[in-house]
Design an enzyme around this catalytic site. Structure first.
Site, PDB file in Angstrom:
ATOM      1  CG  HIS A 299      -7.731   4.301   2.598  1.00 57.64           C
ATOM      2  ND1 HIS A 299      -7.897   4.526   1.245  1.00 57.64           N
ATOM      3  CD2 HIS A 299      -6.410   4.460   2.853  1.00 57.64           C
ATOM      4  CE1 HIS A 299      -6.721   4.808   0.706  1.00 57.64           C
ATOM      5  NE2 HIS A 299      -5.802   4.775   1.654  1.00 57.64           N
TER       6      HIS A 299
ATOM      7  CG  ASP B 190      -0.620   5.307   4.220  1.00 55.45           C
ATOM      8  OD1 ASP B 190      -0.953   5.823   3.134  1.00 55.45           O
ATOM      9  OD2 ASP B 190      -1.395   5.158   5.153  1.00 55.45           O
TER      10      ASP B 190
ATOM     11  CG  HIS C 145     -10.485   7.978  -0.079  1.00 55.74           C
ATOM     12  ND1 HIS C 145     -11.051   8.585   1.024  1.00 55.74           N
ATOM     13  CD2 HIS C 145      -9.146   8.056   0.103  1.00 55.74           C
ATOM     14  CE1 HIS C 145     -10.097   9.021   1.822  1.00 55.74           C
ATOM     15  NE2 HIS C 145      -8.932   8.726   1.295  1.00 55.74           N
TER      16      HIS C 145
ATOM     17  CG  HIS D  15      -1.382   7.095  -0.894  1.00 49.76           C
ATOM     18  ND1 HIS D  15      -2.627   7.330  -1.445  1.00 49.76           N
ATOM     19  CD2 HIS D  15      -1.607   6.330   0.197  1.00 49.76           C
ATOM     20  CE1 HIS D  15      -3.566   6.752  -0.707  1.00 49.76           C
ATOM     21  NE2 HIS D  15      -2.952   6.128   0.295  1.00 49.76           N
TER      22      HIS D  15
ATOM     23  CD  GLU E 102      -7.577   8.162  -3.371  1.00 52.63           C
ATOM     24  OE1 GLU E 102      -7.275   7.608  -2.298  1.00 52.63           O
ATOM     25  OE2 GLU E 102      -7.080   9.245  -3.746  1.00 52.63           O
TER      26      GLU E 102
ATOM     27  CD  GLU F 176      -5.666   5.892   7.900  1.00 54.53           C
ATOM     28  OE1 GLU F 176      -4.490   6.288   7.867  1.00 54.53           O
ATOM     29  OE2 GLU F 176      -6.462   6.038   6.954  1.00 54.53           O
TER      30      GLU F 176
ATOM     31  CG  HIS G  28      -1.828   1.210   1.262  1.00 60.15           C
ATOM     32  ND1 HIS G  28      -2.822   1.436   0.338  1.00 60.15           N
ATOM     33  CD2 HIS G  28      -1.875   2.267   2.109  1.00 60.15           C
ATOM     34  CE1 HIS G  28      -3.457   2.561   0.624  1.00 60.15           C
ATOM     35  NE2 HIS G  28      -2.889   3.093   1.695  1.00 60.15           N
TER      36      HIS G  28
END
Length: 388
Positions: free
Chosen positions: A207, A325, A180, A67, A141, A210, A65
């Site tokens: 997600h 992340d 998302h 970004h 996304e 979290e 995972h």
């Protein structure tokens, strides 16, 4: 005749079964002669020259995972409900191809065998599908909490996906979808995307849970995450309630996982990212649905999210993978940094579970294949994980 060498490690993972403690690999030339418990190898190969011990010998890990397009952001540690508006949204001008290029180079340099990347920019998606030498999945996304515009948003996503599928290539990234988060995508759009993903064979990441305030959002419709989210909607001229977004009233017995189950989203077997604040019942539902989970220990710590209940998921048979992340929350895109952080954050957890998650779990999430460290296979120096 070349003298064989004996590589030793505290943890040996051959890609099969479970990692073992105090293992080793005998290498003759560039070929693996044997792999297994160190005591057995010493007895069977007394002539082998033993090398200094390592912490881990294993196939390379997968960063499940990321970004990448946020790689120009500055790292900031804030509560999640503040981090989203103050870092992610405020820094949108920094997202794009330049960041993705830097991020991909960091992932490649870390020695990751694959990745699962969340992509926010269409230009970045096209570049990744055509150019990335790291395999895995690039997830497009999708965000839209307004049920009234769900069909329009879905049609646009479907149009983009149809064009991008032509860019997929052997050895490169596959295309996926990422609604998302549970509360930033309307209930109508969640259903449309899940049904489409199943029909098209597209992997999904979402997600989920979290921060503790996400559980509060579903239970009461209030709390800091709900307030922050609704305020961000108002700034765009959209007046919505939590009930309108999720298609029902929040209730004490409602969780993000039971909500996704009610919508039928879990039937698509999406990969669930974070899951830090899952209850035992959430763990049971996820296990029954067969959904894998990716944990990002440094990001969870830095965004004040809590500690992922790793032992509960492992006991339930849920496939756990590891991700970094973004650099904005996880500090680096080096999956080996994440492994070492996980060992420190979970001192009571068997460290072999972390190694397996990084290798087998990440590979299963991103659809790759784990090379086996066994007799007759080629030896690779990438199997010797960096010490620091």
């Amino acid at each position: 005749m070349t003298q064989p060498t004996l590589h030793t490690a505290d943890i040996l993972y051959t890609g099969m079964g479970s990692p073992i403690r105090d293992g080793g690999v005998v290498v003759s030339g560039q070929t693996i002669a044997a792999a297994g418990p160190l005591a057995e190898l010493r007895q069977n190969y007394p002539q082998a020259r033993q090398l200094p011990p390592r912490r881990v010998i294993s196939p390379p890990p997968v960063n499940a995972h990321t970004h990448l397009d946020m790689s120009l952001y500055e790292f900031q540690s804030l509560p999640y409900f503040r981090w989203i508006p103050e870092v992610v949204i405020a820094g949108r001008a920094q997202r794009g191809l330049e960041g993705a290029r830097a991020g991909l180079e960091a992932v490649r340099a870390s020695g990751a065998a694959g990745m699962g990347d969340i992509v926010w920019d269409a230009g970045v998606m096209e570049w990744l599908l055509q150019e990335s030498e790291v395999s895995g999945v690039a997830y497009w996304e999708v965000l839209d909490p307004n049920p009234a515009t769900a069909l329009v948003t879905f049609d646009k996503a479907r149009e983009l996906v149809a064009g991008w599928r032509k860019l997929e290539r052997p050895g490169g990234l596959r295309l996926g979808l990422s609604p998302h988060a549970t509360h930033t995508v309307s209930y109508k759009l969640h259903r449309l995307l899940a049904e489409y993903s199943v029909g098209e064979g597209l992997p999904m990441q979402i997600h989920v849970l979290e921060h503790p305030s996400e559980a509060e959002l579903f239970a009461t419709g209030a709390g800091p995450l709900a307030e922050s989210f609704l305020a961000s909607m108002r700034r765009t001229g959209t007046e919505l309630s939590i009930a309108e977004v999720i298609g029902r009233e929040p209730a004490p017995g409602l969780s993000a996982i039971s909500y996704l189950a009610e919508l039928g989203v879990l039937k698509a077997r999406p990969t669930l990212i974070h899951m830090v604040n899952a209850t035992p019942e959430d763990v049971r539902v996820v296990a029954q649905a067969g959904c894998p989970v990716v944990t990002c220990p440094r990001s969870n710590r830095n965004l004040h999210c809590g500690t992922f209940p790793w032992q509960q998921f492992a006991a339930a048979g849920v496939e756990v993978a590891l991700g970094t992340d973004s650099v904005a929350s996880g500090e680096t895109l080096n999956i080996h940094d994440e492994v070492r952080a996980a060992w420190a954050i979970y001192p009571g957890l068997d460290p072999r579970l972390v190694v397996r998650a990084a290798v087998k779990g990440g590979t299963r999430v991103t659809g790759g294949r784990v090379p086996f460290i066994r007799r007759g296979e080629a030896w690779s120096e990438t199997y010797l994980w960096p010490e620091e």
